[in-house]
Design a protein around this motif. Sequence first.
Motif, short mmCIF file in Angstrom:
data_model
loop_
_atom_site.label_atom_id
_atom_site.label_comp_id
_atom_site.label_asym_id
_atom_site.label_seq_id
_atom_site.Cartn_x
_atom_site.Cartn_y
_atom_site.Cartn_z
N THR A 58 0.80 -1.22 0.00
CA THR A 58 0.00 0.00 0.00
C THR A 58 0.83 1.27 0.00
O THR A 58 0.70 2.11 -0.89
N TRP A 59 1.71 1.44 0.99
CA TRP A 59 2.22 2.77 1.31
C TRP A 59 3.51 3.10 0.56
O TRP A 59 4.33 2.22 0.25
N LEU A 60 3.66 4.39 0.30
CA LEU A 60 4.81 4.91 -0.43
C LEU A 60 5.09 6.32 0.04
O LEU A 60 4.31 6.91 0.79
N HIS A 61 6.21 6.89 -0.43
CA HIS A 61 6.64 8.18 0.11
C HIS A 61 7.67 8.80 -0.84
O HIS A 61 8.33 8.09 -1.60
N TRP A 62 7.81 10.12 -0.74
CA TRP A 62 8.76 10.81 -1.61
C TRP A 62 10.21 10.53 -1.27
O TRP A 62 11.10 10.86 -2.05
N VAL A 63 10.50 9.89 -0.11
CA VAL A 63 11.87 9.47 0.16
C VAL A 63 12.15 8.10 -0.48
O VAL A 63 13.27 7.58 -0.33
N GLN A 64 11.19 7.55 -1.16
CA GLN A 64 11.38 6.31 -1.92
C GLN A 64 11.52 6.70 -3.39
O GLN A 64 10.53 6.94 -4.09
#
Length: 433
Positions: A58-64
Amino acid sequence: MPEEADVVVIGGGIAGLITARELGRGSLRVLVLEARDRLGGRVWTDHRMGRDLEIGGTWLHWVQPHVWAEITRYGLAVTRGPRPEEAYWLAGDDLRRGTLESFMDLIDPGMRRLLAGTMRWIPRPDDPLSAPDLAEVDRFSVQDKLDELGLSEEEYRANEAAWVGHFNAPLQEGAFTGALRWTAATAGSWHLMHEASAVFRLTHGTRSLVSAIVADTRAEIRTSTEVRRIEHTAEGAVVTTAGGERISARRIVVTLPQNIIGDLDVSPPLCAEKRAASQEKTASQGVKAWIRVRGPIKPFFAYSSADHPLSVVRTEYLGDDDAVLVAFGADARRISPDDREAVAAALRVWRDDLEVLEVTGHDWMADPHSRETWLMQRPNQLTRYHRAQQRPEGVLHFASSDHANVWAGFIDGAIESGLRVARELTTELGASR
Protein backbone atom coordinates in the motif's frame (compact mmCIF):
# COMPACT_ATOMS: atom_id res chain seq x y z
CA MET A 1 8.58 -26.56 -31.81
CA PRO A 2 8.61 -24.22 -28.80
CA GLU A 3 7.30 -20.70 -29.15
CA GLU A 4 10.20 -18.21 -29.28
CA ALA A 5 10.88 -14.97 -27.42
CA ASP A 6 13.94 -12.92 -26.62
CA VAL A 7 13.05 -12.56 -22.94
CA VAL A 8 10.48 -14.38 -20.82
CA VAL A 9 9.58 -12.64 -17.57
CA ILE A 10 8.12 -15.01 -14.98
CA GLY A 11 5.73 -13.03 -12.80
CA GLY A 12 3.52 -10.02 -13.51
CA GLY A 13 4.06 -8.13 -10.27
CA ILE A 14 5.61 -4.67 -10.19
CA ALA A 15 9.18 -5.96 -10.64
CA GLY A 16 8.21 -8.06 -13.66
CA LEU A 17 6.12 -5.32 -15.27
CA ILE A 18 8.89 -2.73 -14.88
CA THR A 19 11.42 -5.15 -16.39
CA ALA A 20 9.10 -5.84 -19.31
CA ARG A 21 8.35 -2.17 -19.90
CA GLU A 22 12.01 -1.23 -20.06
CA LEU A 23 13.05 -4.15 -22.27
CA GLY A 24 10.06 -3.68 -24.57
CA ARG A 25 11.30 -0.26 -25.64
CA GLY A 26 13.80 -1.85 -28.01
CA SER A 27 13.51 -4.52 -30.67
CA LEU A 28 13.27 -7.41 -28.23
CA ARG A 29 10.24 -9.69 -28.07
CA VAL A 30 9.33 -9.77 -24.39
CA LEU A 31 6.73 -12.13 -22.94
CA VAL A 32 5.36 -11.87 -19.38
CA LEU A 33 3.84 -15.00 -17.83
CA GLU A 34 1.71 -14.45 -14.71
CA ALA A 35 0.20 -17.36 -12.78
CA ARG A 36 -2.65 -15.33 -11.27
CA ASP A 37 -5.66 -14.09 -13.21
CA ARG A 38 -4.63 -10.52 -12.42
CA LEU A 39 -1.47 -8.42 -12.55
CA GLY A 40 0.29 -6.73 -9.66
CA GLY A 41 1.52 -9.65 -7.56
CA ARG A 42 1.51 -8.65 -3.91
CA VAL A 43 -0.10 -5.31 -4.69
CA TRP A 44 -3.82 -5.67 -5.28
CA THR A 45 -6.56 -3.07 -5.18
CA ASP A 46 -9.98 -4.68 -4.83
CA HIS A 47 -13.42 -3.11 -4.36
CA ARG A 48 -14.83 -4.28 -1.05
CA MET A 49 -16.82 -2.67 1.76
CA GLY A 50 -17.84 0.07 -0.66
CA ARG A 51 -14.22 1.23 -1.05
CA ASP A 52 -11.20 0.41 -3.14
CA LEU A 53 -9.09 -1.42 -0.56
CA GLU A 54 -5.42 -2.33 -0.77
CA ILE A 55 -5.37 -6.04 -0.02
CA GLY A 56 -1.57 -6.15 -0.26
CA GLY A 57 1.20 -3.54 -0.53
CA THR A 58 0.00 0.00 0.00
CA TRP A 59 2.22 2.77 1.31
CA LEU A 60 4.81 4.91 -0.43
CA HIS A 61 6.64 8.18 0.11
CA TRP A 62 8.76 10.81 -1.61
CA VAL A 63 11.87 9.47 0.16
CA GLN A 64 11.38 6.31 -1.92
CA PRO A 65 13.00 7.49 -5.15
CA HIS A 66 11.98 4.81 -7.62
CA VAL A 67 8.27 4.74 -6.87
CA TRP A 68 8.11 8.54 -6.62
CA ALA A 69 9.65 8.81 -10.08
CA GLU A 70 6.87 6.54 -11.39
CA ILE A 71 4.23 8.67 -9.64
CA THR A 72 5.69 11.75 -11.34
CA ARG A 73 6.01 9.98 -14.68
CA TYR A 74 2.35 8.96 -14.80
CA GLY A 75 0.85 11.88 -12.89
CA LEU A 76 -0.63 9.69 -10.17
CA ALA A 77 -2.36 11.31 -7.19
CA VAL A 78 -1.32 10.57 -3.62
CA THR A 79 -3.47 10.76 -0.49
CA ARG A 80 -3.50 9.54 3.10
CA GLY A 81 -5.94 8.25 5.68
CA PRO A 82 -7.48 10.52 8.30
CA ARG A 83 -5.15 11.82 11.00
CA PRO A 84 -5.72 9.96 14.28
CA GLU A 85 -7.46 11.97 16.98
CA GLU A 86 -7.15 9.23 19.59
CA ALA A 87 -4.53 6.63 20.48
CA TYR A 88 -4.74 3.43 22.53
CA TRP A 89 -1.93 1.23 23.78
CA LEU A 90 -1.23 -1.34 26.47
CA ALA A 91 1.00 -1.20 29.53
CA GLY A 92 0.90 -4.83 30.60
CA ASP A 93 -2.80 -5.53 31.08
CA ASP A 94 -3.66 -1.85 31.54
CA LEU A 95 -5.11 0.16 28.68
CA ARG A 96 -3.70 3.63 28.05
CA ARG A 97 -5.44 6.34 26.05
CA GLY A 98 -3.90 9.49 24.63
CA THR A 99 -2.86 11.15 21.39
CA LEU A 100 -0.55 10.24 18.53
CA GLU A 101 1.98 12.70 19.92
CA SER A 102 1.91 11.18 23.41
CA PHE A 103 2.46 7.68 22.01
CA MET A 104 5.35 8.88 19.83
CA ASP A 105 6.89 10.58 22.87
CA LEU A 106 6.57 7.30 24.79
CA ILE A 107 8.46 5.21 22.22
CA ASP A 108 10.99 7.86 21.19
CA PRO A 109 13.72 7.10 23.80
CA GLY A 110 13.61 3.38 23.07
CA MET A 111 13.59 3.92 19.31
CA ARG A 112 16.57 6.25 19.49
CA ARG A 113 18.59 3.86 21.62
CA LEU A 114 17.68 0.82 19.54
CA LEU A 115 18.63 2.52 16.26
CA ALA A 116 21.59 4.57 17.45
CA GLY A 117 24.06 2.56 15.34
CA THR A 118 22.03 2.66 12.13
CA MET A 119 24.46 4.65 9.96
CA ARG A 120 27.45 2.79 11.36
CA TRP A 121 26.06 -0.58 10.24
CA ILE A 122 24.26 0.56 7.07
CA PRO A 123 26.18 3.68 5.96
CA ARG A 124 24.91 3.33 2.39
CA PRO A 125 21.41 1.82 2.12
CA ASP A 126 21.92 1.53 -1.64
CA ASP A 127 24.76 -0.87 -0.80
CA PRO A 128 23.44 -2.63 2.31
CA LEU A 129 26.49 -4.88 2.68
CA SER A 130 29.06 -2.07 2.57
CA ALA A 131 29.99 -2.40 6.28
CA PRO A 132 32.62 -5.18 6.28
CA ASP A 133 31.66 -6.41 9.75
CA LEU A 134 27.87 -6.34 9.25
CA ALA A 135 27.64 -10.06 10.05
CA GLU A 136 28.41 -9.19 13.69
CA VAL A 137 25.02 -7.53 14.07
CA ASP A 138 23.09 -9.52 11.45
CA ARG A 139 23.03 -12.49 13.80
CA PHE A 140 20.69 -10.68 16.21
CA SER A 141 16.90 -10.46 16.10
CA VAL A 142 14.96 -7.30 16.87
CA GLN A 143 13.83 -9.03 20.06
CA ASP A 144 17.46 -9.57 21.09
CA LYS A 145 18.32 -5.89 20.75
CA LEU A 146 15.06 -4.65 22.27
CA ASP A 147 15.64 -6.83 25.33
CA GLU A 148 19.05 -5.20 25.87
CA LEU A 149 17.54 -1.77 26.46
CA GLY A 150 16.05 -2.39 29.91
CA LEU A 151 12.88 -0.42 29.16
CA SER A 152 9.94 -0.09 31.52
CA GLU A 153 7.08 -2.45 30.72
CA GLU A 154 4.98 0.32 29.16
CA GLU A 155 7.86 1.52 26.97
CA TYR A 156 8.84 -2.03 26.07
CA ARG A 157 5.33 -3.09 25.02
CA ALA A 158 4.80 0.09 23.02
CA ASN A 159 8.10 -0.30 21.15
CA GLU A 160 7.49 -4.01 20.68
CA ALA A 161 4.06 -3.43 19.16
CA ALA A 162 5.40 -0.77 16.80
CA TRP A 163 8.06 -3.15 15.48
CA VAL A 164 5.63 -6.07 15.21
CA GLY A 165 3.57 -3.80 12.97
CA HIS A 166 6.59 -2.98 10.81
CA PHE A 167 7.88 -6.55 10.60
CA ASN A 168 4.57 -8.41 10.26
CA ALA A 169 6.35 -11.15 12.18
CA PRO A 170 7.27 -12.32 15.69
CA LEU A 171 10.23 -10.15 16.69
CA GLN A 172 12.40 -13.07 17.75
CA GLU A 173 12.32 -14.20 14.11
CA GLY A 174 13.00 -10.83 12.45
CA ALA A 175 16.57 -9.71 11.82
CA PHE A 176 17.73 -6.55 13.59
CA THR A 177 19.33 -5.53 10.29
CA GLY A 178 15.80 -5.23 8.87
CA ALA A 179 15.09 -2.41 11.31
CA LEU A 180 18.46 -0.84 10.48
CA ARG A 181 17.86 -0.99 6.73
CA TRP A 182 14.48 0.75 6.93
CA THR A 183 15.91 3.47 9.16
CA ALA A 184 19.07 3.89 7.07
CA ALA A 185 16.81 4.56 4.08
CA THR A 186 15.59 7.66 5.94
CA ALA A 187 19.10 8.76 6.98
CA GLY A 188 18.69 7.46 10.52
CA SER A 189 15.37 9.13 11.37
CA TRP A 190 12.93 6.69 12.91
CA HIS A 191 10.13 9.28 12.73
CA LEU A 192 10.58 9.63 8.96
CA MET A 193 10.92 5.86 8.57
CA HIS A 194 7.60 5.40 10.37
CA GLU A 195 5.91 7.95 8.12
CA ALA A 196 7.47 6.58 4.92
CA SER A 197 6.27 3.06 5.64
CA ALA A 198 2.72 3.62 6.84
CA VAL A 199 0.99 6.86 5.87
CA PHE A 200 0.72 7.87 2.19
CA ARG A 201 -0.98 5.84 -0.55
CA LEU A 202 -2.17 6.25 -4.14
CA THR A 203 -5.54 8.01 -4.38
CA HIS A 204 -6.84 5.58 -6.99
CA GLY A 205 -5.10 2.54 -5.58
CA THR A 206 -2.05 0.59 -6.58
CA ARG A 207 -4.09 -0.60 -9.56
CA SER A 208 -3.52 2.88 -11.05
CA LEU A 209 0.24 2.26 -11.04
CA VAL A 210 -0.14 -1.27 -12.44
CA SER A 211 -2.46 -0.03 -15.20
CA ALA A 212 -0.11 2.82 -16.12
CA ILE A 213 2.90 0.51 -16.45
CA VAL A 214 0.94 -2.03 -18.51
CA ALA A 215 -0.36 0.69 -20.86
CA ASP A 216 3.23 1.85 -21.34
CA THR A 217 4.75 -1.49 -22.36
CA ARG A 218 5.04 -3.26 -25.70
CA ALA A 219 5.56 -6.62 -24.04
CA GLU A 220 3.02 -9.38 -24.48
CA ILE A 221 1.40 -10.26 -21.16
CA ARG A 222 -0.39 -13.53 -20.36
CA THR A 223 -2.24 -14.09 -17.11
CA SER A 224 -3.41 -17.46 -15.70
CA THR A 225 -0.18 -18.95 -17.07
CA GLU A 226 1.84 -20.68 -14.38
CA VAL A 227 5.43 -21.69 -15.10
CA ARG A 228 6.33 -25.17 -13.91
CA ARG A 229 9.84 -25.79 -15.26
CA ILE A 230 12.90 -23.98 -16.61
CA GLU A 231 15.64 -25.80 -18.52
CA HIS A 232 18.62 -23.58 -19.25
CA THR A 233 21.99 -23.76 -21.02
CA ALA A 234 24.66 -21.20 -21.83
CA GLU A 235 22.77 -20.29 -25.01
CA GLY A 236 19.21 -19.94 -23.77
CA ALA A 237 16.35 -21.56 -21.89
CA VAL A 238 13.03 -23.32 -22.38
CA VAL A 239 10.10 -22.57 -20.10
CA THR A 240 7.30 -25.11 -19.66
CA THR A 241 3.94 -23.91 -18.33
CA ALA A 242 1.33 -25.79 -16.31
CA GLY A 243 -0.70 -26.06 -19.52
CA GLY A 244 2.15 -27.81 -21.34
CA GLU A 245 3.23 -24.89 -23.50
CA ARG A 246 6.99 -24.64 -24.19
CA ILE A 247 8.61 -21.28 -24.80
CA SER A 248 12.22 -20.83 -25.86
CA ALA A 249 14.01 -17.63 -24.85
CA ARG A 250 17.46 -16.07 -24.95
CA ARG A 251 17.05 -14.85 -21.38
CA ILE A 252 14.68 -15.53 -18.46
CA VAL A 253 13.79 -13.10 -15.69
CA VAL A 254 12.47 -14.78 -12.52
CA THR A 255 10.54 -12.49 -10.17
CA LEU A 256 9.16 -15.05 -7.70
CA PRO A 257 9.20 -14.21 -3.97
CA GLN A 258 11.88 -15.72 -1.72
CA ASN A 259 9.50 -18.19 -0.11
CA ILE A 260 8.50 -19.93 -3.36
CA ILE A 261 11.41 -19.53 -5.75
CA GLY A 262 12.95 -22.71 -4.35
CA ASP A 263 9.86 -24.68 -5.38
CA LEU A 264 10.37 -23.90 -9.06
CA ASP A 265 11.75 -26.84 -11.07
CA VAL A 266 14.98 -25.45 -12.56
CA SER A 267 17.54 -27.54 -14.43
CA PRO A 268 20.41 -27.15 -13.69
CA PRO A 269 19.27 -26.13 -10.17
CA LEU A 270 19.53 -22.63 -8.75
CA CYS A 271 22.56 -21.85 -6.59
CA ALA A 272 22.69 -23.15 -3.03
CA GLU A 273 22.18 -19.69 -1.50
CA LYS A 274 18.92 -19.00 -3.34
CA ARG A 275 17.60 -22.42 -2.41
CA ALA A 276 18.66 -22.09 1.23
CA ALA A 277 16.99 -18.69 1.60
CA SER A 278 13.79 -20.09 0.13
CA GLN A 279 13.88 -23.10 2.43
CA GLU A 280 14.44 -20.94 5.53
CA LYS A 281 11.58 -18.60 4.51
CA THR A 282 11.29 -14.94 5.41
CA ALA A 283 10.39 -13.82 8.91
CA SER A 284 7.21 -12.08 7.71
CA GLN A 285 4.25 -14.37 8.27
CA GLY A 286 1.50 -12.07 9.40
CA VAL A 287 -1.97 -10.97 8.46
CA LYS A 288 -3.59 -7.79 7.15
CA ALA A 289 -7.29 -7.34 7.88
CA TRP A 290 -9.83 -4.73 6.80
CA ILE A 291 -12.62 -4.05 9.28
CA ARG A 292 -15.80 -2.05 8.70
CA VAL A 293 -17.39 -0.73 11.88
CA ARG A 294 -20.53 1.24 12.56
CA GLY A 295 -19.98 4.99 12.68
CA PRO A 296 -19.53 7.75 13.10
CA ILE A 297 -16.28 7.39 15.06
CA LYS A 298 -13.23 9.53 15.64
CA PRO A 299 -10.19 8.33 13.70
CA PHE A 300 -7.81 6.44 15.96
CA PHE A 301 -4.87 4.10 16.03
CA ALA A 302 -3.98 1.40 18.54
CA TYR A 303 -1.05 -0.85 19.42
CA SER A 304 -1.20 -3.94 21.62
CA SER A 305 1.71 -6.42 21.79
CA ALA A 306 3.07 -9.49 20.07
CA ASP A 307 0.91 -11.64 22.37
CA HIS A 308 -2.31 -10.51 20.69
CA PRO A 309 -3.70 -11.73 17.34
CA LEU A 310 -3.87 -8.13 16.08
CA SER A 311 -1.02 -5.85 17.10
CA VAL A 312 -1.85 -2.69 15.18
CA VAL A 313 -5.12 -1.13 14.01
CA ARG A 314 -5.96 2.28 12.66
CA THR A 315 -8.69 4.16 10.80
CA GLU A 316 -8.21 4.40 7.03
CA TYR A 317 -11.64 5.56 5.79
CA LEU A 318 -14.40 7.58 7.44
CA GLY A 319 -18.02 7.55 6.27
CA ASP A 320 -21.17 9.21 7.53
CA ASP A 321 -22.39 6.04 9.21
CA ASP A 322 -19.38 3.73 9.08
CA ALA A 323 -15.60 3.62 9.15
CA VAL A 324 -13.06 1.20 7.73
CA LEU A 325 -10.05 0.17 9.79
CA VAL A 326 -6.88 -1.61 8.71
CA ALA A 327 -5.19 -4.02 11.11
CA PHE A 328 -2.09 -6.19 11.24
CA GLY A 329 -1.08 -9.25 13.23
CA ALA A 330 2.25 -11.05 13.52
CA ASP A 331 1.08 -14.59 12.73
CA ALA A 332 -1.52 -15.47 10.09
CA ARG A 333 -2.16 -18.80 11.82
CA ARG A 334 -3.64 -17.04 14.86
CA ILE A 335 -6.46 -15.15 13.13
CA SER A 336 -8.25 -15.17 9.81
CA PRO A 337 -9.06 -11.78 8.23
CA ASP A 338 -12.40 -13.28 7.16
CA ASP A 339 -13.48 -14.37 10.66
CA ARG A 340 -15.72 -11.55 11.88
CA GLU A 341 -16.13 -12.89 15.41
CA ALA A 342 -12.40 -13.43 15.91
CA VAL A 343 -11.55 -9.99 14.55
CA ALA A 344 -14.20 -8.36 16.73
CA ALA A 345 -12.79 -10.14 19.78
CA ALA A 346 -9.28 -8.95 18.90
CA LEU A 347 -10.52 -5.36 18.65
CA ARG A 348 -11.94 -5.54 22.15
CA VAL A 349 -8.39 -5.47 23.52
CA TRP A 350 -8.67 -1.70 22.96
CA ARG A 351 -12.29 -0.93 22.10
CA ASP A 352 -15.43 -2.66 23.35
CA ASP A 353 -17.62 0.08 21.90
CA LEU A 354 -17.13 -0.77 18.20
CA GLU A 355 -19.71 -2.76 16.28
CA VAL A 356 -17.97 -4.80 13.61
CA LEU A 357 -20.14 -4.98 10.47
CA GLU A 358 -17.85 -6.95 8.16
CA VAL A 359 -14.24 -7.99 7.71
CA THR A 360 -12.11 -8.99 4.76
CA GLY A 361 -8.54 -9.64 3.68
CA HIS A 362 -6.37 -12.21 1.94
CA ASP A 363 -4.29 -15.01 3.40
CA TRP A 364 -0.97 -14.26 1.71
CA MET A 365 0.76 -17.03 3.63
CA ALA A 366 -1.59 -19.61 2.10
CA ASP A 367 -1.44 -18.03 -1.36
CA PRO A 368 0.59 -20.49 -3.49
CA HIS A 369 2.03 -17.63 -5.54
CA SER A 370 3.50 -15.73 -2.58
CA ARG A 371 3.47 -17.62 0.76
CA GLU A 372 4.73 -14.42 2.37
CA THR A 373 3.67 -10.83 2.97
CA TRP A 374 6.33 -8.14 2.59
CA LEU A 375 9.97 -9.09 3.00
CA MET A 376 11.47 -9.04 6.47
CA GLN A 377 14.55 -11.24 6.72
CA ARG A 378 15.59 -13.60 9.46
CA PRO A 379 18.93 -13.18 11.27
CA ASN A 380 21.95 -13.86 9.01
CA GLN A 381 19.92 -13.91 5.78
CA LEU A 382 21.06 -10.47 4.60
CA THR A 383 24.78 -11.20 4.86
CA ARG A 384 24.51 -14.81 3.71
CA TYR A 385 22.15 -14.53 0.76
CA HIS A 386 21.59 -10.98 -0.51
CA ARG A 387 24.30 -10.88 -3.19
CA ALA A 388 23.50 -14.40 -4.38
CA GLN A 389 19.78 -13.58 -4.65
CA GLN A 390 20.58 -10.72 -7.03
CA ARG A 391 23.25 -12.57 -9.00
CA PRO A 392 22.38 -13.91 -12.49
CA GLU A 393 22.92 -17.59 -13.19
CA GLY A 394 23.85 -17.93 -16.84
CA VAL A 395 20.83 -16.81 -18.86
CA LEU A 396 18.65 -16.54 -15.73
CA HIS A 397 18.22 -13.12 -14.12
CA PHE A 398 16.37 -12.27 -10.90
CA ALA A 399 14.18 -9.27 -10.08
CA SER A 400 12.14 -8.94 -6.89
CA SER A 401 11.44 -6.44 -4.17
CA ASP A 402 12.62 -9.20 -1.82
CA HIS A 403 16.25 -8.54 -2.77
CA ALA A 404 16.22 -4.85 -3.63
CA ASN A 405 18.93 -2.72 -2.06
CA VAL A 406 17.22 0.32 -0.55
CA TRP A 407 13.52 -0.34 0.15
CA ALA A 408 13.40 -4.13 0.04
CA GLY A 409 9.85 -5.38 0.54
CA PHE A 410 8.26 -2.15 -0.74
CA ILE A 411 6.83 -1.14 -4.11
CA ASP A 412 9.91 1.04 -4.45
CA GLY A 413 12.15 -1.99 -4.10
CA ALA A 414 10.26 -3.87 -6.81
CA ILE A 415 10.79 -0.98 -9.22
CA GLU A 416 14.47 -0.66 -8.30
CA SER A 417 14.99 -4.37 -8.91
CA GLY A 418 13.15 -4.36 -12.24
CA LEU A 419 15.19 -1.41 -13.49
CA ARG A 420 18.45 -3.08 -12.48
CA VAL A 421 17.69 -6.31 -14.30
CA ALA A 422 16.40 -4.50 -17.40
CA ARG A 423 19.66 -2.57 -17.56
CA GLU A 424 21.67 -5.80 -17.23
CA LEU A 425 19.76 -7.44 -20.06
CA THR A 426 19.83 -4.41 -22.32
CA THR A 427 23.62 -4.45 -22.06
CA GLU A 428 23.85 -8.22 -22.58
CA LEU A 429 21.50 -8.46 -25.52
CA GLY A 430 22.44 -5.20 -27.21
CA ALA A 431 18.79 -4.19 -27.46
CA SER A 432 18.17 -1.35 -29.92
CA ARG A 433 16.58 1.79 -28.56
